[in-house]
Write a protein that holds these residues in place. Sequence first.
Motif: not given
Length: 574
Positions: A42-45, A51-56, A268-270
């Motif tokens: 959901d985030i990477v696309p 957002l990537v850093f937030l969820w990471g 999905g792959a995730g």
Amino acid sequence: MKGILKYIRPYGAYMLLTLFLKFVAAMMDLLIPSLLAKIIDDIVPTREVRLVFLWGGIMLVCAVFSITTNVRANRMAEISAGGMTEKLRHDLFAKVTYLSAKQMDDFTVSSAVSRLTSDTYNVNRMFARMQRLGVRGPILLIGGIFITMTMEPKLTLVLVAALPLIILIVWIVTTKSIPIYGKQQKKLDEMVRVLQENITGVRVIRALSRTEYERARFDSVNENLAGIEQDAGRVSAASSPATTLVLNLGLTAVIITGAYLVEKGETGAGAIIAFLSYFTIILNAMLGITKIFVMCSKGMASLSRIMEVMEAPEQMSVLPEVRDSGAPLVEFRDVTFSYNKKGDHLSHISFALEKGESLGIIGATGSGKSTIVNLLLRFYDTDKGSIWIDGRRIDTVPYQELRELFGVVFQNDYLMAASMEENIDFFRGLTREEITRAAGHAQAEAFIREKEGRMDAKVAVRGNNLSGGQKQRIMIARALAAKPRILILDDASSALDYRTDAKLRKELHAHFKDTTRITIAQRISAIQGADHILVLEDGKSIGYGTHQELLANCQEYRLIYELQMGADREVAQA
């Protein structure tokens, strides 16, 4: 096994907090793969780096929180397990010290040692492992299956299909391992016994050149124990590989099925990556649960052995008081006794001693001399007849009160690795004056004075830095120090020379006139001045009276006297 609950209750709240922390940490571990799936699918696309850093960062916080909570919970589990085991070991030791002599004969000393050491260790590990994995493993297993079911039901069914096989493996391992661990502990008892005999008897073994024989005997016991350990190891070792094999086969099936679903665009792959993470979590949870069952198998076998001792009934309780105002200080009334209830080690023994009187007991090895001491101290109860102490039947006198009447030197007594003073005092809080006076009466003061440090001079383990006579004099001083009403000397002067022995008897006569004395000896010279002499043969009284009366009326006593006096004359002439 209900008895173990009293050791758990004091730590109940502490354990609940430990389990709660384990639960929270497990939930954090279950959350991390879901966050990873959300980031990938959901985030990477969206290509929004923020957002990537937030969820990471949220994933990192969950991971750090899980690690720190797990570490804290593991430490708490060790503290509570250690506390429970300490109290259990304390009570087990106390129970062992209060077992009757008959019960101790049945359990054996070596078994008591292994129950206090290896068995309590196994129980400690069981308590700790149950807290560390007892909640975490099931939560990760059940939670992982539930989450994967909501993510990909088809893949979850592949995983769940492997669980019955795993449950079957755990059940087989548990049912087979508990009896084996019980046998292992019994073999350990046997090895401890052989080891104990060899360590305590090492000088005799070397003197008689039996070192190789004893080494072979130990090797045999050690080999038997190793065989049982290998059997237990084979059973427990099969659990993890078998469980891993089944789960890895399931993992392979999941990967193949997942690839097919991704190819068809149904997932999905995730989600697949998250599913594989959950599968790894479930795999580790199953391995942890398997370890719990293996550890519990060993712990339950050990706990059963411990509770066997803890729940042993009291065989020699103190009965309601029975008095006889006309009874002398010490009296045996037609006493019969057998250690194994087969045959009689003592048969119809009777004698009476007033305050200040003395009794000498003589007889061949195995005639029952030391058995009289065991009964008089109530290490065993009589089969027939009764024993009276100070006008009370012995089984109605409280143990502490009974034992305080006596000063005893046993045939195979021991010395501690401590100072001369501590060995004589023996934790009774006696003054230095009382200890010094007792050493003088026991003819020990002279050689103690020669030692460096005198009363503070150290005694080696089992008194190995003292001669036989010196050890006996220290033990006699210990018996005399508390001014006992009844003094028992069980072959206590066998290592003393005639002059020292005579001085000792003179001191006892001069300073312990009100003390009733019972002397067991092989030498007639040590007992011929006694008020009464009991001659034993095969547990029976074959003579009772004074020295002169026995010379006139007891053939066996006269024969012993003639043999010993003749030998003494030959030594004197030589």
